[in-house]
Design a protein around this motif. Structure first.
Motif, PDB file in Angstrom:
ATOM      1  N   ASP A 543       0.807  -1.217   0.000  1.00  0.00           N
ATOM      2  CA  ASP A 543       0.000   0.000   0.000  1.00  0.00           C
ATOM      3  C   ASP A 543       0.841   1.268   0.000  1.00  0.00           C
ATOM      4  OD1 ASP A 543       1.013  -0.147   2.558  1.00  0.00           O
ATOM      5  OD2 ASP A 543      -0.905  -0.634   3.490  1.00  0.00           O
ATOM      6  N   ALA A 600      -3.978   0.445  -3.443  1.00  0.00           N
ATOM      7  CA  ALA A 600      -4.573  -0.110  -2.225  1.00  0.00           C
ATOM      8  C   ALA A 600      -5.710   0.794  -1.759  1.00  0.00           C
ATOM      9  CB  ALA A 600      -3.523  -0.274  -1.126  1.00  0.00           C
ATOM     10  N   GLY A 610      -5.113  -4.511  -1.408  1.00  0.00           N
ATOM     11  CA  GLY A 610      -4.259  -3.981  -2.457  1.00  0.00           C
ATOM     12  C   GLY A 610      -4.093  -4.933  -3.613  1.00  0.00           C
TER      13      GLY A 610
END
Length: 966
Positions: A543, A600, A610
């Motif tokens: 992310d 994400a 994600g």
């Protein structure tokens, strides 16, 4: 057609704007005709012609002419007929009076304008147009050039030399010159009727045209004007202009100065003339200034042609017709238009610097273009090879007799069909490159492309073992050893697939990892068998909150998102090497050029999801059973991630990989795989340290060639250790390092590891950039010689975790802040806040210059952007002040912290608190558009953070006036 030219000739009275630049010739004589030697250099004569512009339209037999005078000292165009250039055409300036000169009003009684055209260069004008001695341009006419009585061709401006108008020829002036239309513009129609000329030679007008122009006065002895004082000086005083604007070499009715393609083959003439380098604006036309800058305009006519500087334009086939007029420059029977290609720049198929339209063998394969394109129509038919490709069928063998570039041989020499990838139809391509529908190639297997090499048994296809061998020893002791790919000697011991990182000592396992082994054995039962090996193990942080491959324990907040794009250049992640020493023998995957797209989304406060999708734009592979390199592009396995924050500083990340990757290029696993990581990290001031530990669950897979097991992979443990340092707080610069890898405890080749390091930069808008370098550690598969990393992403600021840096705001002595009467501030039930004595609290906000000063600090819940009720009166006072001062159009709410705790957490919290104050003021009726927010974190302290008292001062919210009504 000539419409493009006519559309540009507006007859607006400003010649410079009305005529195309290529149609104008400048009067460069110095001193100018008719100017006396004592005439002040600062003065400009209205009749001193700066340039003559002309264009002939063959479609309506009309000549368009513009006479442009100079500008005065103020840059204003001088009115045509204003002899002294003072802007007044009706009276002379003092300077002109002192020189005994006249400035006749408009076109006065003795003023004239004349254009004379000698169509055949016999020194007798075939046409004269102008006004002789009049006060109005209405007398402008076209007459015969050989007018009576004495036939002097250059005395036509005098009244006695104007005769009767020629039948069928007329001259027109659209308006009288004035201050708004300062130059003289006119047209002559029916020019081809002059003296019996039925048509004009526009192919080379310089050899058949002379163009003279003059203007002036016969009443003031020629002072300060172009003039013909007597017949003896008439010839030298007329302006001779070349007729370049008339040129139309290809007869398409477009004058050459606007015609960019005189042979209409789709190739810019300047390219065919080898003059394109002088075309600075890229319009395929050389302006007068570009021609002058080229140094190839010897006569200064603003044009480059074969009459200038002895230029001979390229004539590739030597047929006497220059390429720019030749529709088949190389005389191969295929038109230049067909050989130019579809781009703006002509095609050069073999990249030898010679365009295809000038080469009889454009692709350099030993076959002439007119042999490959048998019907010479410029299209590829089923019975033809491609004259623009040295390998028409893409099988690695050149079409003709010449072996060029990446070809490993020629179809001509082998007797194979250059139009078919598999001449003998056995499923093996003729050359070394495997293309559809082949499943392997004769070149890889060293088999005969004219003999079917597939043996069919019980419905299965069997490919023969490669025939390559290598001799070792000499004499009677000589032996042969199998060669992987035809160029790897296996006689010196076992060979394996490995990475190319720097060597380290390998290990074989540890009882301390029993827990991980149990987990792996359990997970393998739920994962299908894998049919491929992925050599690029690098995956970005799921992310973006981590760095490089290291994951951060913190997930995205609910409804937050992050996006990123990174590129990696990976050098030699897979090679053949000796099992005993790890010595490199030959490359397998020479390099990947990978783009990773990832994103994400925060599903809950402690969970984000994600996706990561890698693509190798350029992959260079030398298969283990081939000595030939091949290039291509590959798609990798899509990875889906889920990160769950168990509690502060600890999280779990699970992932699932979908087998979308190319297993032939070692860029995909071939089946679903999965894994789990435990994540922990901590902040130590400006430093962040993180650890990831997990498992990668997959089935076992072996890579086998020529009966040799080169690599066997299976479930493994993954690990990562990272450190990041914020070394520049003001500009948000980070230095990061990440050491990561995996192991199955079976040996060095199956235990890759890598060290990455580099810089990261964060901008206030949430954008982050990274630049890094990585090196493989050890000989594990996928460990590269080096990796270059470049990335750009959007990642929100990280949230605060409740560290001690953000305690409840207190006074300098640790006591709650109080009113002036010593009583604590408190809220009521909708009533104004009062002191302990029942007195209303004074307004707690006031305007001082460009700042709204609050008398008490704004208090928040610990570690949160939640305003405490005791601060409502303060913000109510700010709201009232803004309501009472509507001239304040915009303020900025700024949040600040002290220096305790991580910088990035301080920055995030200060922004969130500024946003909370804005939200409160909006609820009080303040328009959202009047409020801006900015969190500064600890970067703007009021005082040094040297004591608790000072730190309390630095923890604050400020209000700054940004815009007021004017």
């Amino acid at each position: 057609m000539i419409l493009g030219i006519l559309a540009a000739i507006l007859f607006s009275g400003n010649v410079a704007n009305d005529f195309p630049g290529g149609a104008c010739m400048s009067d460069t004589s110095v001193p100018d005709v008719g100017l006396p030697s004592d005439f002040p250099s600062s003065q400009i004569s209205g009749f001193d012609i700066k340039a003559v512009c002309y264009s002939y339209d063959t479609s309506n037999d009309t000549l368009y002419v513009g006479l442009q005078t100079y500008n005065d000292a103020n840059g204003q165009a001088v009115i045509f007929g204003d002899a002294d250039g003072d802007g007044n055409a009706s009276s002379p300036s003092t300077t002109l009076v002192d020189l005994l000169g006249n400035d006749l009003a408009d076109l006065g009684g003795g003023e004239y304008v004349t254009v004379a055209i000698d169509l055949n260069k016999d020194n007798t004008p075939d046409l004269v147009a102008g006004v002789n001695n009049t006060t109005s341009l209405s007398g402008f006419q076209a007459v015969a050039g050989n007018a009576s009585p004495d036939n002097n061709p250059f005395l036509a401006p005098l009244a006695r030399f104007y005769g009767a108008a020629i039948a069928g020829v007329s001259a027109t002036v659209p308006f009288f010159p004035s201050s708004t239309k300062p130059h003289l513009e006119f047209s002559i129609s029916g020019i081809s009727n002059v003296n019996g000329y039925a048509s004009l030679d526009f192919a080379n007008p310089d050899s058949s045209f002379r163009f003279y122009v003059s203007a002036g006065s016969i009443d003031d002895d020629g002072i300060a004007e172009d003039y013909f004082p007597n017949s003896a000086t008439a010839m030298s005083q007329a302006k001779l202009m070349k007729a370049v604007a008339f040129k139309d070499v290809d007869g398409d009715t477009i004058n050459d100065f606007l015609d960019t393609d005189n042979d209409n083959d789709g190739i810019c003439d300047l390219i065919e003339k080898n003059l394109v380098s002088y075309d600075t604006n890229g319009n395929c036309i050389l302006s007068a200034s570009e021609a002058a800058a080229s140094g190839k305009d010897s006569d200064g006519d603003g044009d480059i042609d074969t009459n200038d500087a002895g230029i001979a334009y390229p004539d590739t086939d030597g047929d006497g017709t220059a390429d720019y007029l030749d529709t088949d420059s190389d005389a191969d029977g295929i038109s230049d238009a067909s050989e130019k290609g579809s781009g703006t720049t002509p095609r050069d198929s073999d990249s030898d610097g010679i365009y295809d339209f000038r080469e009889t063998d454009s692709d350099g394969d030993g076959l002439a273009d007119n042999i490959e394109d048998a019907d010479k129509d410029g299209t590829l038919d089923s019975n033809e090879t491609d004259p623009t490709k040295f390998d028409s069928d893409g099988d690695g063998l050149c079409d003709g007799t010449t072996v060029v570039f990446s070809c490993t041989g020629s179809e001509k020499a082998k007797g194979t069909d250059p139009r078919k990838v598999d001449t003998d139809g056995d499923g093996l391509c003729d050359g070394s490159i495997v293309v559809s529908p082949c499943f392997n190639s004769e070149g890889n297997l060293k088999t005969d492309p004219l003999v079917s090499n597939i043996v069919t048994t019980s419905g299965s296809r069997v490919i023969p073992t490669p025939t390559g061998t290598q001799s070792t020893g000499s004499g009677t002791n000589a032996t042969t050893s199998p060669i992987l790919g035809g160029d790897v000697d296996t006689s010196q011991g076992p060979v394996r697939l490995q990475g190319s990182g720097c060597s380290v000592v390998g290990g074989s396992g540890s009882l301390s990892m029993l827990f991980w082994w149990l987990f792996l054995l359990f997970s393998v039962g739920f994962v299908p068998k894998v049919w491929g090996v992925n050599a690029d193990l690098y995956r970005n942080s799921s992310d973006g909150l981590g760095f490089f491959t290291l994951e951060s324990e913190e997930p995205l907040k609910k409804r937050e998102f992050s996006l990123g794009l990174s590129q990696h250049i990976v050098n030699r992640p897979i090679e053949l090497g000796t099992t005993r020493t790890g010595a490199s023998l030959d490359g397998v995957v020479n390099y990947f050029y990978v783009w990773q797209f990832w994103g994400a989304y925060g599903l809950f406060e402690n969970l984000d999801l994600g996706i990561n999708f890698p693509v190798s734009l350029v992959t260079q592979i030398e298969d283990v059973n081939s000595s030939q390199e091949r290039n291509g592009s590959s798609v990798g396995d899509i990875r889906l991630n889920a990160k769950w924050e168990l509690f502060r500083k600890v999280a779990l990340l699970s992932y699932l990989q979908i087998p979308s990757g190319n297993t032939d290029d070692f860029f995909g696993e071939g089946s679903i795989t999965g894994g789990l990581k435990a994540i922990a990290d901590t902040d130590l001031g400006a430093h962040q340290i993180g650890v990831n530990l997990g498992v990668n669950a997959r089935g076992k897979e072996s890579v086998v060639s020529s009966g040799i097991t080169l690599l066997e992979v299976g479930p493994s443990m993954t690990w990562s250790l990272g450190w990041r340092w914020l070394f520049d707080r003001n500009h948000q610069w980070y230095l990061a390092s990440n050491f990561w890898g995996q192991t199955d405890f079976q040996g060095v080749a199956t235990s890759p590891s890598e060290w990455d390091w580099g810089l990261q930069k964060r901008w206030e808008e949430g954008m982050e950039g990274s630049l890094g370098m990585g090196f493989g550690i050890g000989k594990g598969y996928g460990a590269p010689t080096y990796r270059i990393i470049l990335g750009l992403s959007y990642v929100p600021e990280r949230k605060a975790h409740g560290s001690s840096f953000d305690k409840l705001r207190m006074s300098g002595h640790g006591e709650p802040l109080k009113t002036g009467h010593g009583e604590p501030l408190k809220t009521g039930h909708g009533e104004p806040l009062k002191t302990g004595h029942g007195e209303p609290v004074e307004p707690q906000a006031k305007l001082e210059g460009k700042e709204i000063v609050i008398l008490q600090p704004v208090h928040f819940e610990t570690n949160r952007a939640v305003i405490r009720p005791q601060s409502y009166p303060i913000l109510n006072s700010v709201a009232n002040l803004l309501k009472q001062n509507q001239t304040i159009l915009k303020i900025r709410i700024e949040g600040h912290t002290d220096n305790e705790g991580p910088d990035r957490l301080n920055l995030r919290l200060s922004q969130e608190r500024a946003e909370a104050v804005k939200a409160y003021l909006v609820k009080q009726g303040i328009t959202d558009s009047r409020l801006q927010t900015r969190g500064w974190g600890e970067s703007h302290p009021q005082v040094l953070n040297a004591s608790d008292f000072n730190k309390a001062k630095n923890r604050r919210v400020e209000f700054h006036v940004m815009e007021v009504e004017k």
